[in-house]
Design an enzyme around this catalytic site. Structure first.
Site, PDB file in Angstrom:
ATOM      1  N   GLY A  45      57.149 -17.486 -21.210  1.00  0.00           N
ATOM      2  CA  GLY A  45      57.541 -18.942 -21.668  1.00  0.00           C
ATOM      3  C   GLY A  45      57.498 -18.901 -23.016  1.00  0.00           C
ATOM      4  O   GLY A  45      56.265 -18.254 -23.555  1.00  0.00           O
ATOM      5  N   GLN A  50      55.404 -23.933 -30.415  1.00  0.00           N
ATOM      6  CA  GLN A  50      54.644 -22.600 -30.716  1.00  0.00           C
ATOM      7  C   GLN A  50      55.352 -21.836 -32.026  1.00  0.00           C
ATOM      8  O   GLN A  50      54.747 -20.645 -32.399  1.00  0.00           O
ATOM      9  CB  GLN A  50      54.732 -21.925 -29.412  1.00  0.00           C
ATOM     10  CG  GLN A  50      53.865 -22.531 -28.370  1.00  0.00           C
ATOM     11  CD  GLN A  50      53.765 -21.525 -27.100  1.00  0.00           C
ATOM     12  OE1 GLN A  50      54.907 -21.509 -26.213  1.00  0.00           O
ATOM     13  NE2 GLN A  50      52.945 -20.686 -26.989  1.00  0.00           N
ATOM     14  N   CYS A 105      48.130 -18.126 -23.185  1.00  0.00           N
ATOM     15  CA  CYS A 105      48.886 -18.685 -23.902  1.00  0.00           C
ATOM     16  C   CYS A 105      49.162 -17.945 -24.992  1.00  0.00           C
ATOM     17  O   CYS A 105      48.246 -17.281 -25.821  1.00  0.00           O
ATOM     18  CB  CYS A 105      48.596 -20.072 -24.369  1.00  0.00           C
ATOM     19  SG  CYS A 105      49.471 -21.113 -25.442  1.00  0.00           S
ATOM     20  N   LEU A 106      50.675 -17.638 -25.393  1.00  0.00           N
ATOM     21  CA  LEU A 106      50.765 -16.891 -26.773  1.00  0.00           C
ATOM     22  C   LEU A 106      50.138 -17.465 -27.806  1.00  0.00           C
ATOM     23  O   LEU A 106      49.750 -16.706 -28.884  1.00  0.00           O
ATOM     24  CB  LEU A 106      52.319 -16.705 -27.060  1.00  0.00           C
ATOM     25  CG  LEU A 106      53.042 -15.944 -25.807  1.00  0.00           C
ATOM     26  CD1 LEU A 106      54.575 -15.749 -26.141  1.00  0.00           C
ATOM     27  CD2 LEU A 106      52.628 -14.540 -25.714  1.00  0.00           C
ATOM     28  N   HIS A 147      53.076 -25.545 -17.721  1.00  0.00           N
ATOM     29  CA  HIS A 147      52.247 -25.173 -18.929  1.00  0.00           C
ATOM     30  C   HIS A 147      53.275 -25.351 -19.997  1.00  0.00           C
ATOM     31  O   HIS A 147      52.973 -25.795 -21.094  1.00  0.00           O
ATOM     32  CB  HIS A 147      52.181 -23.460 -18.904  1.00  0.00           C
ATOM     33  CG  HIS A 147      51.365 -22.927 -19.735  1.00  0.00           C
ATOM     34  ND1 HIS A 147      50.270 -22.731 -19.726  1.00  0.00           N
ATOM     35  CD2 HIS A 147      52.034 -22.463 -21.135  1.00  0.00           C
ATOM     36  CE1 HIS A 147      49.878 -22.051 -21.104  1.00  0.00           C
ATOM     37  NE2 HIS A 147      50.837 -22.012 -21.737  1.00  0.00           N
ATOM     38  N   GLU A 148      54.433 -24.810 -19.997  1.00  0.00           N
ATOM     39  CA  GLU A 148      55.686 -25.224 -21.441  1.00  0.00           C
ATOM     40  C   GLU A 148      55.600 -26.648 -21.488  1.00  0.00           C
ATOM     41  O   GLU A 148      55.686 -27.182 -22.609  1.00  0.00           O
ATOM     42  CB  GLU A 148      56.734 -24.498 -21.061  1.00  0.00           C
ATOM     43  CG  GLU A 148      56.546 -22.920 -20.731  1.00  0.00           C
ATOM     44  CD  GLU A 148      56.128 -22.191 -22.146  1.00  0.00           C
ATOM     45  OE1 GLU A 148      55.710 -22.597 -23.032  1.00  0.00           O
ATOM     46  OE2 GLU A 148      55.089 -21.253 -21.557  1.00  0.00           O
ATOM     47  N   HIS A 151      53.185 -28.178 -23.696  1.00  0.00           N
ATOM     48  CA  HIS A 151      53.334 -27.929 -25.067  1.00  0.00           C
ATOM     49  C   HIS A 151      54.106 -28.986 -25.638  1.00  0.00           C
ATOM     50  O   HIS A 151      53.778 -29.384 -27.029  1.00  0.00           O
ATOM     51  CB  HIS A 151      53.851 -26.427 -25.301  1.00  0.00           C
ATOM     52  CG  HIS A 151      53.218 -25.473 -25.213  1.00  0.00           C
ATOM     53  ND1 HIS A 151      51.972 -25.204 -26.128  1.00  0.00           N
ATOM     54  CD2 HIS A 151      52.917 -24.251 -24.456  1.00  0.00           C
ATOM     55  CE1 HIS A 151      51.309 -24.242 -25.957  1.00  0.00           C
ATOM     56  NE2 HIS A 151      51.906 -23.522 -24.977  1.00  0.00           N
TER      57      HIS A 151
END
Length: 196
Positions: A45, A50, A105-106, A147-148, A151
């Site tokens: 994702g 991000q 997480c990225l 999760h996304e 953000h």
């Protein structure tokens, strides 16, 4: 084009993102670049904050989870084709007993922790053609979405950890914001020291 992923500590990750409409400039190109960026970083994702844009847009491709033998055949089938763009998403309802799953997480490389989330959600969103959808997601599909979604609300998975866990990873998070980390994809660090 592969975009740099914004690291922990950047103020954009703390903004509540704004809704967009079909006139958003170069939206198709932005989505294509975000997909390329997500796949390059082996993510499932990626949310617009991000990559430094505080807009209510994220994408998910949960198909890597479809390889997990611990999941039911039914859930693997759902995850295999769970590849979507979400614009102006809303969570209408969250249901069920919270369950833990190890999340990463990225924007926060090398940090993985168990996060508790509810297993069933009802959502509303627009796809890249601005068609409106209402769906119910369960299990891992629901979790990746939550999760996304966090953000675009300015929330990170580390916010959901206990005070003790937060203390334990504090130094790691500071180092990430300073760029003292080896990520195998392009990143932008908010507190990196510029060349001396």
């Amino acid at each position: 084009m592969i975009l740099p992923i914004v690291a922990y500590g950047d103020p954009v990750l703390r903004k509540v993102a704004v809704a967009i409409d079909a006139t958003y400039p170069d939206l198709e190109k932005l989505i294509a670049n975000m997909k390329e960026t997500m796949y390059n970083a082996s993510g499932v994702g990626l949310a617009a904050p991000q990559i430094g844009k505080a807009i209510r847009l994220f994408l998910i491709d949960a198909s890597p989870f479809a390889e997990d033998d611990d999941l039911s055949e039914e859930e693997r089938t759902v995850l295999k084709s769970f590849n979507k763009v979400f614009i102006n998403a809303k969570i209408l309802e969250e249901e069920g007993e919270e369950w833990a799953f190890n999340e990463g997480c990225l924007s926060i490389p090398d940090v993985r922790e168990d996060v508790f989330r509810q297993p069933k959600i009802t959502i509303e969103y627009y796809d890249e053609s601005f068609a409106k959808h209402t769906e119910t997601l369960e299990g891992l599909a629901a979790r990746v979405f939550q999760h996304e979604y966090d953000h675009i609300e300015g929330v990170l998975f580390t916010d959901k950890l206990s005070t003790l866990k937060k203390r334990i990873i504090k130094k790691k998070l500071e180092n990430i914001s300073k760029g003292k980390i080896n990520a195998d994809y392009r990143m932008r660090f908010p507190n990196a020291k510029k060349g001396k």
